[in-house]
Design a protein around this motif. Structure first.
Motif: not given
Length: 438
Positions: A368-391
Protein backbone atom coordinates in the motif's frame (compact mmCIF):
# COMPACT_ATOMS: atom_id res chain seq x y z
CA UNK A 1 26.93 31.34 -23.22
CA UNK A 2 25.47 29.34 -20.35
CA UNK A 3 23.41 27.03 -22.52
CA UNK A 4 26.15 26.63 -25.13
CA UNK A 5 28.65 25.62 -22.45
CA UNK A 6 26.29 23.06 -20.95
CA UNK A 7 25.53 21.58 -24.36
CA UNK A 8 29.22 21.29 -25.19
CA UNK A 9 29.88 19.58 -21.85
CA UNK A 10 27.14 17.02 -22.46
CA UNK A 11 28.38 16.29 -25.98
CA UNK A 12 31.94 15.85 -24.71
CA UNK A 13 30.78 13.51 -21.94
CA UNK A 14 28.71 11.40 -24.33
CA UNK A 15 31.61 11.17 -26.77
CA UNK A 16 34.03 10.19 -23.99
CA UNK A 17 31.73 7.44 -22.74
CA UNK A 18 31.21 6.13 -26.26
CA UNK A 19 34.94 6.05 -26.91
CA UNK A 20 35.56 4.42 -23.55
CA UNK A 21 33.10 1.68 -24.46
CA UNK A 22 34.71 1.12 -27.85
CA UNK A 23 38.27 1.02 -26.53
CA UNK A 24 37.65 -1.60 -23.84
CA UNK A 25 35.28 -4.29 -25.14
CA UNK A 26 36.38 -6.67 -22.42
CA UNK A 27 35.22 -4.45 -19.57
CA UNK A 28 31.93 -6.25 -19.06
CA UNK A 29 30.27 -5.38 -22.36
CA UNK A 30 28.81 -7.70 -24.94
CA UNK A 31 26.41 -10.64 -24.66
CA UNK A 32 26.60 -12.84 -21.60
CA UNK A 33 24.55 -15.45 -19.78
CA UNK A 34 21.71 -14.12 -17.57
CA UNK A 35 22.99 -13.08 -14.16
CA UNK A 36 22.01 -15.02 -11.07
CA UNK A 37 20.04 -13.16 -8.42
CA UNK A 38 21.23 -13.99 -4.89
CA UNK A 39 18.77 -14.50 -2.07
CA UNK A 40 17.93 -11.25 -0.30
CA UNK A 41 19.51 -12.48 2.94
CA UNK A 42 22.71 -14.00 1.48
CA UNK A 43 25.73 -13.29 3.68
CA UNK A 44 27.77 -10.31 2.48
CA UNK A 45 30.06 -9.89 5.47
CA UNK A 46 33.23 -8.10 4.42
CA UNK A 47 31.65 -6.66 1.26
CA UNK A 48 31.36 -2.91 0.79
CA UNK A 49 28.92 -1.52 -1.77
CA UNK A 50 28.82 2.08 -2.92
CA UNK A 51 25.75 4.02 -4.08
CA UNK A 52 26.16 7.34 -5.86
CA UNK A 53 23.40 9.86 -5.19
CA UNK A 54 22.62 13.48 -5.95
CA UNK A 55 22.17 16.13 -3.28
CA UNK A 56 18.38 15.72 -3.52
CA UNK A 57 18.44 11.90 -3.37
CA UNK A 58 21.22 11.10 -0.91
CA UNK A 59 18.85 10.47 2.02
CA UNK A 60 16.44 8.31 0.00
CA UNK A 61 18.25 4.99 0.67
CA UNK A 62 18.51 5.39 4.45
CA UNK A 63 15.86 2.86 5.54
CA UNK A 64 16.94 0.36 2.88
CA UNK A 65 20.63 0.61 3.74
CA UNK A 66 19.95 0.15 7.44
CA UNK A 67 17.80 -2.94 6.88
CA UNK A 68 20.13 -4.47 4.28
CA UNK A 69 23.26 -4.03 6.38
CA UNK A 70 21.56 -5.66 9.37
CA UNK A 71 20.24 -8.55 7.25
CA UNK A 72 23.39 -9.33 5.26
CA UNK A 73 26.40 -7.94 7.11
CA UNK A 74 27.33 -5.78 4.11
CA UNK A 75 28.54 -2.21 4.39
CA UNK A 76 26.76 0.24 2.08
CA UNK A 77 28.24 3.69 1.55
CA UNK A 78 26.09 6.42 0.00
CA UNK A 79 28.33 8.96 -1.71
CA UNK A 80 26.96 12.36 -2.73
CA UNK A 81 28.11 13.43 -6.19
CA UNK A 82 28.18 17.24 -6.61
CA UNK A 83 25.71 19.00 -8.89
CA UNK A 84 25.32 19.05 -11.82
CA UNK A 85 24.85 15.40 -10.94
CA UNK A 86 24.40 13.88 -14.38
CA UNK A 87 27.42 15.62 -15.88
CA UNK A 88 29.58 14.78 -12.86
CA UNK A 89 28.63 11.09 -13.07
CA UNK A 90 29.27 10.92 -16.81
CA UNK A 91 32.69 12.49 -16.35
CA UNK A 92 33.63 10.00 -13.64
CA UNK A 93 32.39 6.98 -15.57
CA UNK A 94 34.27 8.10 -18.69
CA UNK A 95 37.51 7.90 -16.68
CA UNK A 96 36.70 4.43 -15.33
CA UNK A 97 35.48 5.57 -11.90
CA UNK A 98 32.24 3.66 -11.20
CA UNK A 99 30.14 2.81 -8.14
CA UNK A 100 28.19 -0.39 -7.58
CA UNK A 101 24.84 1.40 -7.87
CA UNK A 102 23.80 4.92 -8.78
CA UNK A 103 20.64 6.94 -8.91
CA UNK A 104 20.01 7.68 -12.57
CA UNK A 105 17.31 9.04 -14.86
CA UNK A 106 16.00 5.82 -16.45
CA UNK A 107 15.32 7.23 -19.91
CA UNK A 108 16.67 6.08 -23.25
CA UNK A 109 18.73 9.24 -23.72
CA UNK A 110 20.32 9.07 -20.27
CA UNK A 111 20.97 5.32 -20.44
CA UNK A 112 22.64 5.96 -23.77
CA UNK A 113 24.69 8.71 -22.13
CA UNK A 114 26.11 6.08 -19.76
CA UNK A 115 26.85 3.67 -22.66
CA UNK A 116 24.57 1.20 -20.90
CA UNK A 117 25.41 -1.94 -22.89
CA UNK A 118 29.06 -1.66 -21.82
CA UNK A 119 28.86 -0.06 -18.38
CA UNK A 120 25.63 -1.31 -16.78
CA UNK A 121 24.35 -4.68 -15.62
CA UNK A 122 21.21 -5.88 -17.43
CA UNK A 123 18.28 -6.40 -15.05
CA UNK A 124 15.95 -8.34 -17.35
CA UNK A 125 15.47 -11.35 -15.06
CA UNK A 126 15.05 -9.41 -11.82
CA UNK A 127 12.83 -11.29 -9.32
CA UNK A 128 10.84 -8.19 -8.42
CA UNK A 129 9.56 -7.27 -11.89
CA UNK A 130 6.22 -9.04 -11.53
CA UNK A 131 5.56 -7.15 -8.28
CA UNK A 132 5.21 -3.86 -10.17
CA UNK A 133 1.78 -2.53 -11.01
CA UNK A 134 1.21 -3.63 -14.64
CA UNK A 135 1.16 -0.09 -16.03
CA UNK A 136 4.54 0.67 -14.42
CA UNK A 137 6.47 -2.53 -15.13
CA UNK A 138 7.85 -1.46 -18.50
CA UNK A 139 7.19 2.28 -18.49
CA UNK A 140 10.87 3.19 -18.40
CA UNK A 141 14.39 1.90 -17.71
CA UNK A 142 14.69 -0.03 -21.00
CA UNK A 143 17.12 0.63 -23.86
CA UNK A 144 17.34 -1.48 -27.03
CA UNK A 145 15.02 -4.08 -25.47
CA UNK A 146 17.26 -4.51 -22.41
CA UNK A 147 16.32 -3.36 -18.91
CA UNK A 148 19.10 -1.39 -17.24
CA UNK A 149 17.30 0.58 -14.51
CA UNK A 150 15.23 -0.40 -11.49
CA UNK A 151 12.32 1.93 -10.80
CA UNK A 152 11.98 2.61 -7.07
CA UNK A 153 9.45 5.46 -7.03
CA UNK A 154 6.74 6.56 -9.44
CA UNK A 155 7.97 8.66 -12.37
CA UNK A 156 7.18 12.34 -12.33
CA UNK A 157 4.31 13.58 -14.49
CA UNK A 158 4.04 16.95 -16.22
CA UNK A 159 0.61 18.35 -15.48
CA UNK A 160 -1.33 21.11 -13.77
CA UNK A 161 -1.33 21.75 -10.04
CA UNK A 162 -4.17 24.09 -9.08
CA UNK A 163 -5.60 25.85 -6.04
CA UNK A 164 -9.00 24.30 -5.31
CA UNK A 165 -10.14 27.29 -3.27
CA UNK A 166 -9.38 29.72 -6.11
CA UNK A 167 -11.33 27.55 -8.53
CA UNK A 168 -14.30 27.31 -6.15
CA UNK A 169 -14.31 31.03 -5.36
CA UNK A 170 -14.50 31.80 -9.07
CA UNK A 171 -17.21 29.31 -9.94
CA UNK A 172 -15.01 26.68 -11.58
CA UNK A 173 -16.56 23.35 -10.66
CA UNK A 174 -14.81 21.05 -13.16
CA UNK A 175 -11.18 20.83 -14.13
CA UNK A 176 -10.41 21.61 -17.79
CA UNK A 177 -10.86 18.61 -20.07
CA UNK A 178 -8.34 19.64 -22.76
CA UNK A 179 -5.77 22.31 -23.64
CA UNK A 180 -8.28 24.80 -25.06
CA UNK A 181 -10.43 24.60 -21.94
CA UNK A 182 -7.32 24.99 -19.80
CA UNK A 183 -6.33 28.20 -21.59
CA UNK A 184 -9.90 29.49 -21.49
CA UNK A 185 -10.03 28.86 -17.74
CA UNK A 186 -6.90 30.97 -17.43
CA UNK A 187 -8.50 33.77 -19.43
CA UNK A 188 -11.66 33.62 -17.33
CA UNK A 189 -9.63 33.90 -14.14
CA UNK A 190 -7.62 36.81 -15.49
CA UNK A 191 -10.85 38.63 -16.31
CA UNK A 192 -11.76 38.31 -12.63
CA UNK A 193 -8.45 39.74 -11.46
CA UNK A 194 -6.78 36.41 -10.65
CA UNK A 195 -3.27 35.50 -11.87
CA UNK A 196 -3.98 32.34 -13.88
CA UNK A 197 -0.52 30.78 -14.27
CA UNK A 198 2.74 30.91 -12.32
CA UNK A 199 6.09 30.15 -13.93
CA UNK A 200 9.63 31.35 -13.40
CA UNK A 201 12.30 32.63 -15.75
CA UNK A 202 14.88 33.85 -13.29
CA UNK A 203 17.81 31.66 -12.29
CA UNK A 204 17.43 28.23 -13.90
CA UNK A 205 14.05 28.13 -15.65
CA UNK A 206 13.77 24.36 -15.85
CA UNK A 207 9.96 24.30 -15.63
CA UNK A 208 9.47 26.34 -18.81
CA UNK A 209 9.79 23.24 -20.98
CA UNK A 210 6.80 21.54 -19.33
CA UNK A 211 4.57 24.15 -21.01
CA UNK A 212 5.84 23.05 -24.40
CA UNK A 213 5.92 19.34 -23.70
CA UNK A 214 2.34 18.94 -22.44
CA UNK A 215 1.22 20.42 -25.75
CA UNK A 216 3.08 17.60 -27.51
CA UNK A 217 1.37 14.71 -25.69
CA UNK A 218 -0.95 13.76 -28.56
CA UNK A 219 1.87 14.00 -31.09
CA UNK A 220 4.10 11.90 -28.82
CA UNK A 221 1.46 9.17 -28.80
CA UNK A 222 1.53 9.39 -32.60
CA UNK A 223 5.28 8.79 -32.82
CA UNK A 224 6.62 12.36 -32.73
CA UNK A 225 9.83 11.45 -30.93
CA UNK A 226 10.46 8.45 -33.18
CA UNK A 227 10.38 10.86 -36.12
CA UNK A 228 12.62 13.37 -34.35
CA UNK A 229 15.05 10.56 -33.46
CA UNK A 230 15.23 9.55 -37.12
CA UNK A 231 15.75 13.17 -38.26
CA UNK A 232 12.44 12.98 -40.12
CA UNK A 233 10.95 15.83 -38.05
CA UNK A 234 12.67 18.66 -36.20
CA UNK A 235 12.14 21.19 -33.44
CA UNK A 236 11.62 23.84 -36.12
CA UNK A 237 8.80 21.96 -37.84
CA UNK A 238 5.19 23.01 -37.08
CA UNK A 239 4.42 20.62 -34.19
CA UNK A 240 7.19 21.55 -31.74
CA UNK A 241 7.73 25.07 -33.05
CA UNK A 242 3.99 25.63 -32.76
CA UNK A 243 4.04 24.61 -29.09
CA UNK A 244 6.91 27.05 -28.46
CA UNK A 245 4.98 29.79 -30.24
CA UNK A 246 1.84 29.05 -28.20
CA UNK A 247 3.74 29.25 -24.91
CA UNK A 248 5.09 32.64 -25.90
CA UNK A 249 1.64 33.83 -26.96
CA UNK A 250 0.25 33.01 -23.49
CA UNK A 251 3.07 35.04 -21.95
CA UNK A 252 2.39 37.97 -24.29
CA UNK A 253 -1.31 37.75 -23.40
CA UNK A 254 -0.43 38.42 -19.78
CA UNK A 255 -1.66 35.12 -18.34
CA UNK A 256 1.42 34.64 -16.16
CA UNK A 257 2.69 36.25 -12.97
CA UNK A 258 4.03 39.78 -13.48
CA UNK A 259 7.45 38.81 -12.10
CA UNK A 260 7.90 35.98 -14.62
CA UNK A 261 11.40 37.16 -15.60
CA UNK A 262 12.72 37.29 -12.03
CA UNK A 263 10.63 34.69 -10.18
CA UNK A 264 12.32 31.52 -8.93
CA UNK A 265 11.21 28.00 -8.08
CA UNK A 266 11.14 28.98 -4.41
CA UNK A 267 8.44 31.58 -5.23
CA UNK A 268 6.13 29.17 -7.01
CA UNK A 269 4.91 27.00 -4.12
CA UNK A 270 3.93 29.88 -1.84
CA UNK A 271 2.13 31.61 -4.73
CA UNK A 272 -0.03 28.58 -5.49
CA UNK A 273 -0.65 27.66 -1.86
CA UNK A 274 -1.72 31.19 -0.94
CA UNK A 275 -3.94 31.58 -3.99
CA UNK A 276 -1.85 34.41 -5.45
CA UNK A 277 -1.84 32.27 -8.60
CA UNK A 278 -4.38 29.66 -9.64
CA UNK A 279 -2.32 27.10 -11.57
CA UNK A 280 1.20 25.88 -12.28
CA UNK A 281 2.37 23.37 -14.88
CA UNK A 282 4.88 21.30 -12.95
CA UNK A 283 6.24 17.88 -12.01
CA UNK A 284 6.33 15.88 -8.78
CA UNK A 285 9.37 17.63 -7.32
CA UNK A 286 7.25 20.77 -7.06
CA UNK A 287 5.01 18.95 -4.63
CA UNK A 288 7.98 18.37 -2.36
CA UNK A 289 8.16 22.14 -1.99
CA UNK A 290 4.46 22.30 -1.15
CA UNK A 291 4.93 19.56 1.47
CA UNK A 292 7.60 21.67 3.13
CA UNK A 293 5.08 24.52 3.42
CA UNK A 294 1.93 22.70 4.56
CA UNK A 295 0.82 19.42 6.10
CA UNK A 296 -1.13 16.73 4.27
CA UNK A 297 -4.51 17.93 5.54
CA UNK A 298 -3.97 21.47 4.25
CA UNK A 299 -2.65 20.22 0.93
CA UNK A 300 -5.65 17.94 0.46
CA UNK A 301 -7.91 20.92 1.15
CA UNK A 302 -6.17 23.38 -1.16
CA UNK A 303 -4.18 21.65 -3.92
CA UNK A 304 -5.39 19.47 -6.77
CA UNK A 305 -3.82 18.01 -9.90
CA UNK A 306 -4.97 17.20 -13.41
CA UNK A 307 -3.01 16.08 -16.47
CA UNK A 308 -3.47 18.10 -19.66
CA UNK A 309 -2.94 17.55 -23.38
CA UNK A 310 -4.32 19.11 -26.56
CA UNK A 311 -7.24 16.68 -26.86
CA UNK A 312 -7.80 15.62 -23.27
CA UNK A 313 -6.34 14.81 -19.87
CA UNK A 314 -3.25 12.86 -20.86
CA UNK A 315 -0.19 13.19 -18.64
CA UNK A 316 3.39 13.40 -19.87
CA UNK A 317 5.72 11.31 -17.74
CA UNK A 318 9.33 12.29 -17.12
CA UNK A 319 11.36 10.00 -14.86
CA UNK A 320 14.16 11.74 -12.97
CA UNK A 321 17.29 10.48 -11.28
CA UNK A 322 15.58 10.05 -7.90
CA UNK A 323 13.12 7.54 -9.43
CA UNK A 324 15.54 4.76 -10.34
CA UNK A 325 18.86 3.00 -9.81
CA UNK A 326 21.35 1.42 -12.20
CA UNK A 327 23.91 -1.27 -11.33
CA UNK A 328 27.38 -0.99 -12.83
CA UNK A 329 29.66 -3.63 -14.29
CA UNK A 330 32.63 -3.17 -12.00
CA UNK A 331 34.52 -6.32 -12.92
CA UNK A 332 34.17 -7.59 -9.33
CA UNK A 333 31.73 -10.52 -9.51
CA UNK A 334 30.99 -10.52 -5.76
CA UNK A 335 30.16 -6.80 -5.70
CA UNK A 336 28.10 -7.05 -8.89
CA UNK A 337 26.07 -9.86 -7.29
CA UNK A 338 25.82 -7.80 -4.10
CA UNK A 339 24.42 -4.86 -6.07
CA UNK A 340 21.75 -7.12 -7.57
CA UNK A 341 21.00 -8.47 -4.10
CA UNK A 342 20.57 -4.96 -2.72
CA UNK A 343 18.10 -4.16 -5.52
CA UNK A 344 16.20 -7.37 -4.74
CA UNK A 345 15.95 -6.36 -1.08
CA UNK A 346 15.03 -2.75 -1.90
CA UNK A 347 12.13 -3.90 -4.09
CA UNK A 348 11.46 -7.00 -2.00
CA UNK A 349 11.42 -7.36 1.78
CA UNK A 350 12.61 -3.79 2.30
CA UNK A 351 10.08 -2.12 0.04
CA UNK A 352 7.15 -1.63 2.45
CA UNK A 353 9.43 0.07 4.99
CA UNK A 354 10.91 2.20 2.19
CA UNK A 355 7.45 3.39 1.12
CA UNK A 356 6.59 4.38 4.68
CA UNK A 357 9.95 6.03 5.34
CA UNK A 358 9.63 8.11 2.16
CA UNK A 359 5.87 8.77 2.60
CA UNK A 360 5.53 7.87 -1.04
CA UNK A 361 3.26 6.15 -3.55
CA UNK A 362 3.81 2.43 -3.91
CA UNK A 363 4.85 0.93 -7.25
CA UNK A 364 3.72 -2.53 -6.26
CA UNK A 365 0.33 -4.20 -6.25
CA UNK A 366 0.84 -5.88 -2.87
CA UNK A 367 2.29 -2.87 -0.99
CA UNK A 368 0.00 0.00 0.00
CA UNK A 369 1.01 3.61 -0.54
CA UNK A 370 1.85 5.57 2.59
CA UNK A 371 -1.14 7.08 4.36
CA UNK A 372 0.83 10.34 4.39
CA UNK A 373 0.63 10.73 0.59
CA UNK A 374 -1.56 13.75 -0.31
CA UNK A 375 -4.47 13.27 -2.72
CA UNK A 376 -2.81 15.33 -5.45
CA UNK A 377 0.14 12.94 -5.60
CA UNK A 378 -2.22 9.98 -5.77
CA UNK A 379 -3.86 11.72 -8.74
CA UNK A 380 -0.44 12.09 -10.34
CA UNK A 381 0.19 8.36 -9.89
CA UNK A 382 -3.24 7.48 -11.27
CA UNK A 383 -2.51 9.48 -14.43
CA UNK A 384 0.50 7.32 -15.30
CA UNK A 385 -1.59 4.49 -16.75
CA UNK A 386 -2.68 6.66 -19.70
CA UNK A 387 0.38 8.90 -19.88
CA UNK A 388 2.88 9.32 -22.70
CA UNK A 389 6.63 9.80 -22.53
CA UNK A 390 8.27 13.22 -22.47
CA UNK A 391 11.15 14.36 -24.65
CA UNK A 392 13.48 13.12 -21.91
CA UNK A 393 11.79 9.71 -21.89
CA UNK A 394 11.47 9.10 -25.63
CA UNK A 395 14.06 11.19 -27.47
CA UNK A 396 17.57 9.83 -28.02
CA UNK A 397 19.07 13.07 -26.73
CA UNK A 398 18.00 15.78 -24.31
CA UNK A 399 18.85 19.28 -25.59
CA UNK A 400 18.64 22.44 -23.50
CA UNK A 401 15.11 23.40 -24.47
CA UNK A 402 14.46 24.87 -21.03
CA UNK A 403 17.47 27.19 -21.17
CA UNK A 404 16.46 28.43 -24.60
CA UNK A 405 12.94 29.09 -23.33
CA UNK A 406 14.47 30.97 -20.41
CA UNK A 407 16.26 33.15 -22.94
CA UNK A 408 12.92 33.65 -24.68
CA UNK A 409 11.39 34.90 -21.44
CA UNK A 410 14.30 37.26 -20.89
CA UNK A 411 13.91 38.62 -24.42
CA UNK A 412 17.29 37.46 -25.73
CA UNK A 413 15.85 34.84 -28.10
CA UNK A 414 12.86 34.77 -30.44
CA UNK A 415 10.59 31.74 -30.67
CA UNK A 416 12.19 30.83 -33.99
CA UNK A 417 15.65 31.03 -32.45
CA UNK A 418 14.53 28.73 -29.63
CA UNK A 419 13.51 26.07 -32.13
CA UNK A 420 16.66 26.51 -34.21
CA UNK A 421 19.06 26.40 -31.25
CA UNK A 422 17.36 23.37 -29.74
CA UNK A 423 17.39 21.48 -33.03
CA UNK A 424 21.05 22.30 -33.64
CA UNK A 425 22.07 20.95 -30.25
CA UNK A 426 19.85 17.89 -30.60
CA UNK A 427 21.50 17.04 -33.92
CA UNK A 428 24.97 17.47 -32.37
CA UNK A 429 24.08 15.16 -29.48
CA UNK A 430 22.52 12.60 -31.84
CA UNK A 431 25.63 12.65 -34.03
CA UNK A 432 27.88 12.24 -30.97
CA UNK A 433 26.15 8.96 -30.06
CA UNK A 434 26.20 7.73 -33.66
CA UNK A 435 22.47 7.95 -34.33
CA UNK A 436 21.47 7.11 -37.89
CA UNK A 437 20.39 10.05 -40.04
CA UNK A 438 22.64 12.63 -38.38
Amino acid sequence: MKNRFRGAAVIAAVAALTLAGCSDPGAGGGDSAPAEWPAQDADLSGTTLTIWAAQNSNTVPESVVEGFEELTGAQVDVVTIPDPYEQSVQTKVATGDTPDLAFWQPTASMLTALNASTNLQPLDDAPWLDSYKPELRDITGILDDTRYAALITTPAVEGVYYNKEVFAANGITDVPANWDEFVQTGRDLKAKGVTPFFDFGGGTPWATQWWVQVQLADAAKDGLWDRVNANEETFTDPTIQGAIDTYDSLIQEGLFNENLKTATFEDQGPALLSGDAAMAVQVNSFFGQLQSLADTAELDEKIGFFPISPSGNVGTFIPDQSNALVAFKTGDAKREAGARQLLSYWLGDGYADFVEAQSTVSLQTDVDSSAEVPQALLAVSDSLADSVGSMQALAIANPDLYLNLGDLIQGTMTTAEVGEATQKQFAELAKAIGAAGF
